[in-house]
Design a protein around this motif. Sequence first.
Motif, short mmCIF file in Angstrom:
data_model
loop_
_atom_site.label_atom_id
_atom_site.label_comp_id
_atom_site.label_asym_id
_atom_site.label_seq_id
_atom_site.Cartn_x
_atom_site.Cartn_y
_atom_site.Cartn_z
N LEU A 25 31.62 38.88 38.12
CA LEU A 25 32.79 38.21 37.73
C LEU A 25 32.92 38.27 35.98
CD1 LEU A 25 32.96 34.76 39.67
CD2 LEU A 25 34.32 36.97 39.94
N VAL A 26 31.51 38.39 35.46
CA VAL A 26 31.34 38.29 33.95
C VAL A 26 30.30 39.32 33.86
CG1 VAL A 26 30.42 36.68 32.14
CG2 VAL A 26 31.73 35.75 34.10
N GLN A 30 46.29 45.31 41.43
CA GLN A 30 47.64 45.60 40.46
C GLN A 30 47.61 46.94 40.19
OE1 GLN A 30 46.96 42.92 37.03
NE2 GLN A 30 46.41 41.37 38.35
N ASP A 31 46.65 47.66 39.71
CA ASP A 31 46.81 49.01 39.16
C ASP A 31 47.03 49.87 40.46
OD1 ASP A 31 46.61 48.08 36.53
OD2 ASP A 31 44.36 48.18 36.78
N GLN A 48 39.88 52.12 35.12
CA GLN A 48 39.23 52.39 33.97
C GLN A 48 38.70 51.17 33.33
OE1 GLN A 48 41.13 55.27 31.45
NE2 GLN A 48 39.54 55.57 30.03
N PHE A 49 39.65 50.17 33.36
CA PHE A 49 39.22 49.01 32.59
C PHE A 49 37.89 48.38 33.14
CE2 PHE A 49 40.60 46.73 36.21
CZ PHE A 49 39.80 45.43 36.27
N TYR A 97 32.48 45.33 33.52
CA TYR A 97 32.20 44.34 34.53
C TYR A 97 31.80 44.93 35.98
CZ TYR A 97 34.55 41.09 31.51
OH TYR A 97 35.06 40.38 30.55
N THR A 132 39.13 37.84 45.11
CA THR A 132 40.51 37.37 44.63
C THR A 132 40.84 37.98 43.01
OG1 THR A 132 39.80 35.20 43.40
CG2 THR A 132 40.60 35.03 45.54
N LEU A 133 39.60 38.22 42.34
CA LEU A 133 39.58 38.66 41.03
C LEU A 133 39.81 40.28 41.19
CD1 LEU A 133 39.56 37.94 38.06
CD2 LEU A 133 37.20 38.23 38.11
N HIS A 159 35.19 50.16 31.42
CA HIS A 159 35.43 49.98 30.03
C HIS A 159 34.70 48.58 29.42
CE1 HIS A 159 37.22 50.64 26.10
NE2 HIS A 159 37.82 49.39 26.21
N LEU A 160 35.17 47.65 30.52
CA LEU A 160 34.67 46.13 29.99
C LEU A 160 33.37 46.01 30.45
CD1 LEU A 160 37.88 44.36 30.67
CD2 LEU A 160 37.27 45.10 28.60
N GLU A 170 26.07 39.72 34.61
CA GLU A 170 25.64 38.94 35.53
C GLU A 170 25.47 39.78 36.45
OE1 GLU A 170 28.10 35.78 36.72
OE2 GLU A 170 27.67 34.51 35.03
N ARG A 194 40.59 38.51 32.57
CA ARG A 194 42.11 38.93 32.84
C ARG A 194 42.79 39.29 31.48
NH1 ARG A 194 43.97 38.32 38.08
NH2 ARG A 194 42.85 36.69 39.46
N LYS A 218 35.31 34.79 45.63
CA LYS A 218 35.90 34.79 44.22
C LYS A 218 36.19 36.15 43.49
CE LYS A 218 34.87 30.31 42.02
NZ LYS A 218 36.25 29.93 41.36
N ASN A 220 52.73 43.56 42.90
CA ASN A 220 51.55 42.79 42.63
C ASN A 220 51.61 41.57 41.82
OD1 ASN A 220 52.45 43.50 39.96
ND2 ASN A 220 51.26 45.30 39.87
N THR A 231 42.76 42.34 39.82
CA THR A 231 42.94 43.21 38.98
C THR A 231 42.90 44.83 39.09
OG1 THR A 231 40.68 42.90 38.17
CG2 THR A 231 42.03 41.81 36.99
#
Lengths: 173, 438
Positions: free
Chosen positions: B311-312, B370-371, B224-225, B231, B359-360, B228-229, B315, A78, B356, A168, B367
Amino acid sequence: MALNVTGVDRETRESIREFLYLESLALDERRFRDWLEAFADDAHYEIPVRVTREKLSEWELSPTSRIFDDTKETLDVRVKRLETDFAWSEQPPSRTRHFITNIIVQPTEKADEYLALSSCLVYRSRGEEITPSLFSAQRRDLLRRDGDSWLIVHRWAALDQAVVNAHNMSIFI
Amino acid sequence: MTATGTSEGVQRMLADMREGVLQGRVPARIFNDQEIFDLERDKLFSTAWCFLAHESEIPKNGDYVVRYIANNSIIVVRDEHGNINANLNMCRHRGNMMCKSEMGNASHFRCSYHGWVYKNSGELIGVPYFKEGYEGQLDKKQWGMIKIRIDTYAGLIFGTLDPQAPSLDEYLGGFQFYLDIYLRQGAGGSEVHGPPDHWVAETDWKICAENFSGDGYHTPVAHQFGFHLGYFPSSGATHSEGWAVHIPDKGHGIGLGHTPGMPPFFGYPDELVEQMRGSLSAEQIEVFSKTRTAVGSVFPNLSFLIQPFSLVPGEPGVRFCTMRLWHPIGPGRMEMWSWCLVPKDASDEYKEAAYKAYTLTFGQAGTFEQDDFENWTRVTKAAGATAVRDVDFPYVMGLERPRLADFPGPGYAVSPYVTDTNFRNLWSTWLDYLTREA
Ligand code: FES
Ligand SMILES: [Fe+2]
């Protein structure tokens, strides 16, 4: 309910209070990396879903549904996200103010771990919106002594609203 | 204003929209307008089949949940015979609300005003002062709770306020083929992981329903994140690959995104894949085994998403499934209900891992979630501005794209996945409802 004071020594209590204030200041100043350091490697951060139930129901906080269910590793996800330029929900960032009150410190079975109960009110303002989001929560933190400071081993927070009036949850409690 | 209370301006806009939507134009105003909201309440939500609950939310006799169709509060309850009933959450005597909690278990409902008592199936069985007050003259059979017509598909309970509505089967019109990927995840089907998250947003429900009927276009930018990350087990470069399918004139649509080289049914445990090979048809396996993202909406306001997510970074991803109801509570304002569905027959470890991931990503603090709401809230605000009254949005993507001739599933399929084809069908179906003669 008994209202006995727990007899945790003043120094420990004061130190824990100050730690909780510092931690919330890091959040309000958006120092999320610093904030993350407040968590132990084996930390658990959770916010259960609240359900409006009849008085004698077995539970009101869902045993299975959670709004947050994070480890230090996923909290790091996060925070990494917030460090990108693409976390649109926090672009521009929310202005938050955490009000932490009614802190009660209790001993646990382990000498270097304490339970801190607190009330938490988070005011969040976004952009030019004049109506803030307000999150009122009960918090229960399991804290482990770490040299002169503390680590959060388990943060559990229960929101007082069953239907959250915010578009949110891009902030932390 | 006409007799129905709709202004000439809105009537003209809807009349022009009939032609416009086929050519790829949709008025911005529909996404935040009091008159449109009133029309939706009176003409759409009063006749469509609307999602109420999943059967696994009320597993035992007496279990109930309180749900909504537009502004109608409805008790969905499993009675003492194990049958599912839906009744208006209102006492027949003077209209007091019967259930004030979201869920629970009760064999009877007793009104807190004058004490009328109903069986959980809705029959009136107890009236205080029946002899002294009513001289025993009240016909209890006539004054039971008001029944809502319901029907189910693979665990989903739908209700309609319209006794003349076609059957649910006809209403879904073949979309069941696609719903199975969410509802038949393994031989035992799907169940909810727990009570839904819910929250209120200044967002029009339609923006969300449209997004979930296959908006693959927003993903590389809005989320985009994730790319980008790293995940996210897919890449921006191949993101547009896949199919978009809708059921003509029914409004239901789904986007099926592909990632080349992804192993079949990637992210599900092996034993579930085995089971799906038995519970799904050969055509369904052909469609779903290569699907990375399945994001679909049942008209009007129920949506689903299946997606592998890690999640990571590094993985392997795990499949999570979310079901969401975009419940309208005012013009440009909605209450969001969001569940995580898990395969009933999966191991507890897998269910926890999928939850899990939910929720993430797509829970209330998710995440991705939210966007989406950040964008949708801004779209809604813009659409409510007076200068936008006569502005159209372009819905021309994929306008000339040919229908796939040999697609294995029902409905109208196009490729690639990124297109407005499903949305044009969504808006023309929506228009059919809003302009229907009473
Ligand atoms: S309103 Fe329910 S008994 Fe009178
Ligand atoms: Fe999205």
